[in-house]
Design a protein around this motif. Sequence first.
Motif, PDB file in Angstrom:
ATOM      1  N   PRO B  61       0.715  -1.339  -0.228  1.00 23.99           N
ATOM      2  CA  PRO B  61       0.139   0.080  -0.135  1.00 23.99           C
ATOM      3  C   PRO B  61       0.971   1.178   0.118  1.00 23.99           C
ATOM      4  N   THR B  63      -0.046   5.731  -0.283  1.00 26.35           N
ATOM      5  CA  THR B  63      -0.896   6.754  -0.792  1.00 26.35           C
ATOM      6  C   THR B  63       0.055   7.739  -1.697  1.00 26.35           C
ATOM      7  N   ARG B  64       1.232   8.170  -0.809  1.00 24.00           N
ATOM      8  CA  ARG B  64       1.968   9.246  -1.237  1.00 24.00           C
ATOM      9  C   ARG B  64       2.646   8.807  -2.677  1.00 24.00           C
ATOM     10  N   ARG B  66       1.923   6.292  -5.076  1.00 22.92           N
ATOM     11  CA  ARG B  66       1.041   6.017  -5.996  1.00 22.92           C
ATOM     12  C   ARG B  66       0.324   7.353  -6.451  1.00 22.92           C
ATOM     13  N   THR B  67      -0.060   8.249  -5.425  1.00 22.17           N
ATOM     14  CA  THR B  67      -0.742   9.550  -6.053  1.00 22.17           C
ATOM     15  C   THR B  67       0.256  10.424  -6.749  1.00 22.17           C
ATOM     16  N   SER B  68       1.601  10.529  -6.317  1.00 20.59           N
ATOM     17  CA  SER B  68       2.336  11.221  -7.105  1.00 20.59           C
ATOM     18  C   SER B  68       2.613  10.876  -8.413  1.00 20.59           C
ATOM     19  N   ARG B 229      11.738   7.440   7.988  1.00 20.39           N
ATOM     20  CA  ARG B 229      10.622   6.853   8.952  1.00 20.39           C
ATOM     21  C   ARG B 229      11.011   5.424   9.560  1.00 20.39           C
ATOM     22  N   PRO B 271       5.692   8.765   5.368  1.00 20.32           N
ATOM     23  CA  PRO B 271       5.065   9.678   6.127  1.00 20.32           C
ATOM     24  C   PRO B 271       5.896   9.665   7.290  1.00 20.32           C
ATOM     25  N   MET B 272       5.832  10.861   8.021  1.00 21.20           N
ATOM     26  CA  MET B 272       6.663  11.225   9.299  1.00 21.20           C
ATOM     27  C   MET B 272       5.796  10.506  10.510  1.00 21.20           C
ATOM     28  N   ASN B 273       6.602   9.967  11.571  1.00 23.90           N
ATOM     29  CA  ASN B 273       5.964   9.876  12.834  1.00 23.90           C
ATOM     30  C   ASN B 273       6.517  10.873  13.686  1.00 23.90           C
ATOM     31  N   ARG B 274       5.720  11.889  13.790  1.00 22.42           N
ATOM     32  CA  ARG B 274       5.893  13.214  14.476  1.00 22.42           C
ATOM     33  C   ARG B 274       6.140  12.719  15.962  1.00 22.42           C
ATOM     34  N   ASP B 284       8.478  21.282  10.982  1.00 18.33           N
ATOM     35  CA  ASP B 284       7.769  22.448  10.326  1.00 18.33           C
ATOM     36  C   ASP B 284       8.800  23.744  10.454  1.00 18.33           C
ATOM     37  N   LEU B 291       8.238  19.353   2.465  1.00 12.62           N
ATOM     38  CA  LEU B 291       7.247  19.656   1.540  1.00 12.62           C
ATOM     39  C   LEU B 291       7.911  19.967   0.024  1.00 12.62           C
ATOM     40  N   VAL B 294       8.088  16.886  -1.578  1.00 12.58           N
ATOM     41  CA  VAL B 294       6.776  16.195  -2.359  1.00 12.58           C
ATOM     42  C   VAL B 294       6.357  16.986  -3.644  1.00 12.58           C
ATOM     43  N   THR B 295       6.602  18.366  -3.737  1.00 11.41           N
ATOM     44  CA  THR B 295       6.389  18.917  -4.797  1.00 11.41           C
ATOM     45  C   THR B 295       7.370  18.513  -5.959  1.00 11.41           C
TER      46      THR B 295
ATOM     47  N   VAL C  81      -8.199  12.141  -8.619  1.00  7.58           N
ATOM     48  CA  VAL C  81      -7.510  11.095  -7.959  1.00  7.58           C
ATOM     49  C   VAL C  81      -8.196  10.817  -6.838  1.00  7.58           C
ATOM     50  N   THR C  87      -6.366   1.890   1.622  1.00  9.07           N
ATOM     51  CA  THR C  87      -4.968   1.858   0.881  1.00  9.07           C
ATOM     52  C   THR C  87      -4.122   3.161   1.395  1.00  9.07           C
ATOM     53  N   SER C  88      -4.688   3.770   2.445  1.00  9.49           N
ATOM     54  CA  SER C  88      -4.038   5.102   2.704  1.00  9.49           C
ATOM     55  C   SER C  88      -2.726   5.063   3.651  1.00  9.49           C
ATOM     56  N   SER C  89      -1.888   5.711   3.654  1.00 10.03           N
ATOM     57  CA  SER C  89      -0.606   5.713   4.506  1.00 10.03           C
ATOM     58  C   SER C  89      -1.211   6.240   6.015  1.00 10.03           C
ATOM     59  N   GLU C  94       0.551   8.524   9.962  1.00 12.87           N
ATOM     60  CA  GLU C  94       0.830   9.978   9.388  1.00 12.87           C
ATOM     61  C   GLU C  94      -0.472  10.729   9.921  1.00 12.87           C
ATOM     62  N   ASN C 102       0.739  17.351   2.049  1.00 10.80           N
ATOM     63  CA  ASN C 102       1.535  16.589   1.123  1.00 10.80           C
ATOM     64  C   ASN C 102       0.869  16.790  -0.102  1.00 10.80           C
ATOM     65  N   ALA C 105       1.328  20.118  -1.675  1.00  7.69           N
ATOM     66  CA  ALA C 105       2.520  20.189  -2.147  1.00  7.69           C
ATOM     67  C   ALA C 105       2.331  19.854  -3.554  1.00  7.69           C
ATOM     68  N   MET C 106       1.490  18.591  -3.948  1.00  9.38           N
ATOM     69  CA  MET C 106       1.564  18.145  -5.233  1.00  9.38           C
ATOM     70  C   MET C 106       0.440  19.251  -6.167  1.00  9.38           C
TER      71      MET C 106
END
Lengths: 318, 318, 318
Positions: B61, B63-64, B66-68, B229, B271-274, B284, B291, B294-295, C81, C87-89, C94, C102, C105-106
């Motif tokens: 799985p 998100t990041r 696949r979406t990108s 991560r 993804p971050m574990n803050r 931040d 970020l 990500v761009t 999208v 299926t999400s992170s 996160e 994120n 940023a896209m």
Amino acid sequence: MDRVAQKGWWRKDLLGIQDLSREEIEIILDTAESFKEISTREIKKVPTLRGKTIVHLFYEPSTRTRTSFEIAAKRLSADAVNISVSTSSVVKGETLLDTARNLQAMELDVLVIRHAAAGTPHMLAEVLPASVINAGDGFREHPTQALLDMLTVRERRGTLEGLRLTIVGDIAHSRVARSNIYGFRTMGAKVRVVGPATMIPVGVEELGVEVFYDLKEGIREADVIMMLRIQKERLQGAFFPSEREYARFFGLTLEALKEARPDVLIMHPGPMNRGVEIAPEVADGPYSVILDQVTNGVAVRMAVLYLLTGGARIGVAH
Amino acid sequence: MDRVAQKGWWRKDLLGIQDLSREEIEIILDTAESFKEISTREIKKVPTLRGKTIVHLFYEPSTRTRTSFEIAAKRLSADAVNISVSTSSVVKGETLLDTARNLQAMELDVLVIRHAAAGTPHMLAEVLPASVINAGDGFREHPTQALLDMLTVRERRGTLEGLRLTIVGDIAHSRVARSNIYGFRTMGAKVRVVGPATMIPVGVEELGVEVFYDLKEGIREADVIMMLRIQKERLQGAFFPSEREYARFFGLTLEALKEARPDVLIMHPGPMNRGVEIAPEVADGPYSVILDQVTNGVAVRMAVLYLLTGGARIGVAH
Amino acid sequence: MDRVAQKGWWRKDLLGIQDLSREEIEIILDTAESFKEISTREIKKVPTLRGKTIVHLFYEPSTRTRTSFEIAAKRLSADAVNISVSTSSVVKGETLLDTARNLQAMELDVLVIRHAAAGTPHMLAEVLPASVINAGDGFREHPTQALLDMLTVRERRGTLEGLRLTIVGDIAHSRVARSNIYGFRTMGAKVRVVGPATMIPVGVEELGVEVFYDLKEGIREADVIMMLRIQKERLQGAFFPSEREYARFFGLTLEALKEARPDVLIMHPGPMNRGVEIAPEVADGPYSVILDQVTNGVAVRMAVLYLLTGGARIGVAH
């Protein structure tokens, strides 16, 4: 597409092969053939179905069929929306008919549906103004699979007339077998089925097929051998003793293949259980047209989408 | 894109950073830079890859990523099809190779694959005429991540040559770390890795990195700190006593950051574990480029899709 | 769209109906009305939002709403999208805010979000430059549902002013009820709520509604009856003794309907539990506008996407 238009396709839905005349099957195969070229272009896309909404509503998981339909839709520039069971409101208890009526209310043009209950697409087709395509209903029919199979054989042999097709496996639980029996018979082929007695449906002879319980006998002189995927859960006693036994008696090996004609075509609807119903050397061998089937699947689905949405009737160019 | 064309990108696939020359990495980064502007337009879309079929085949799985990739494909007007594990026929037992061959038979142009087994994309790339992009294979490589990381640093510092990068975390189980070690080293940067001994792979020095087991020492004078991560399931005894302990020793806090250069760049692949590997104030804070990463991910993926599908070779304009 | 532009829609987000003025609601309904025609065309697609990126981020499963949004986006030529929870992170831990940042940023243009926690869309809207559309936040609001409901009634009655709306069911746990109470009240309608005492929220009268505990009394002289979907898990003791009891006391039957006005409109947001909160004869009867609601859902979502992305402000033609 003039010839097609003149032949006059008029059906709203594609529910099964059983209903189709020889001429109708030929219209679809001819149209598919003319669409094949699109997928070989540098830019694999035509604007034919721009602005059409196609919903893929799958109540059973499927990579192959859903992906094939989705690619077909996109190459025709249609808007394709996927709905799969797990994320569906079906789990909330809505009836299938309500789900379908809702999609209709969103002005969909084509509903592609796969459902475990035989007859589901027929029921929806009666109610919905949209075109309904059966992408598999229980053990009943899977018409686009049979159409792509017929296209694959016709490409190689020129005609289906007089050919001998042998279908091997769990005939009783196979919508692929059923649709192909109807289709190849309508096109003038002779059809044999082979499998263990527990997997041959009672009364299958009434569909006009010959039944064999021995693989080598069943494929003797066959022009085409279609191996069915065996569900592994059926190889645990009730239908057959074991996977290994099944492979030994009904798996297509190079050895068994000697009985068939030297130019026999080997088909499989996928996904394959290599080493069970089909030996890897056969699946990847020179007479295998298994990947041609997949290629033709996209073309057949493009053709069906095109014909059902009125391409031929209204003369939309592509 | 003339310069790119002249430089002559010729690879069919993007499988890892390890194989890439400095010049190849520069071609991708330059191309990505030129694509960034598209995503800032009112109409964020160019027809460059119209009619190309791109399949995202994800066995893990995400998100990041696949979406990108999906957004990158759509901004280039390609047809993108998603296949994720849970709905895939993999569960039915088909081999990965058969799945890939089937997709190829549907005339796909690019296969983007993520798989838990290292080497999977390489195996597919050998067999398929389509371009294969590795979107993560086990603990081995995640090349587009490293490329977007390199682009992000190059944007800020002009070059990677001579920079000091410190990667902190579970180096042993990180494909992100591996790809970045290859990439930053090839581009002339010095790379350190920091983590608990149980998370530093044996022989990592052979990749040309310096190893530290103390965070403050490891980030001393660093130009770039890349926090990995941490998988929480690895913080339960076998690799590390607890989440709290990990945060205390290897979490990047403002306090720890004092050791780095005052203009240090802070990165995280997400993804971050803050509060675990990175304190919120750092994530931040002013030096965070998280970020931007990500761009740049979208731009890098557009560039890779463009280059692999022959954009540079055949001179398709965009 | 000149009139709309002049009226001056200026909001970036659609978070709830509670904030909207009567004029704003009218702008949306007018715009939706003008968009309805697109979905009836042969080519149901306009280039209005070409090159816009719309992400549907659903933390609760939904066929209907997600499909409606996706169809709306595609008919406007936007790139849509889908990200769904499973299926999400998110599962990787996160924070929602990081996920949203994120996506921003896209360079996304619109984030459509459904989340179990009330206030989630509001939180995101404050942080993100992108437009945020609330597709349902906990028990709080579901604004596009109320807008499509208002459009449906306005189409039939010309105005909402002075109409009597009765909402029946589990008012306490219904974002649909809340959004409709705000909307119909703002538009000048009188609103009654009906349900068992355990499903009427304390202090609901402060929203300006009349409360009834008896179905027939509550729907007396009603112009519009809106039946809410009952969650079957709430019919097991804590809120109500049983499904059968609920159907008997609060299910809308032909018998009960005699109390309403002869031209009453029957609504349901779906998915329906036929035979529980609504009898099939009522759902499918002559006064049911349930499918009109679905049709209007696409138009309302097209209108909202259009207005939020600056259609009216910048005068993009469609």
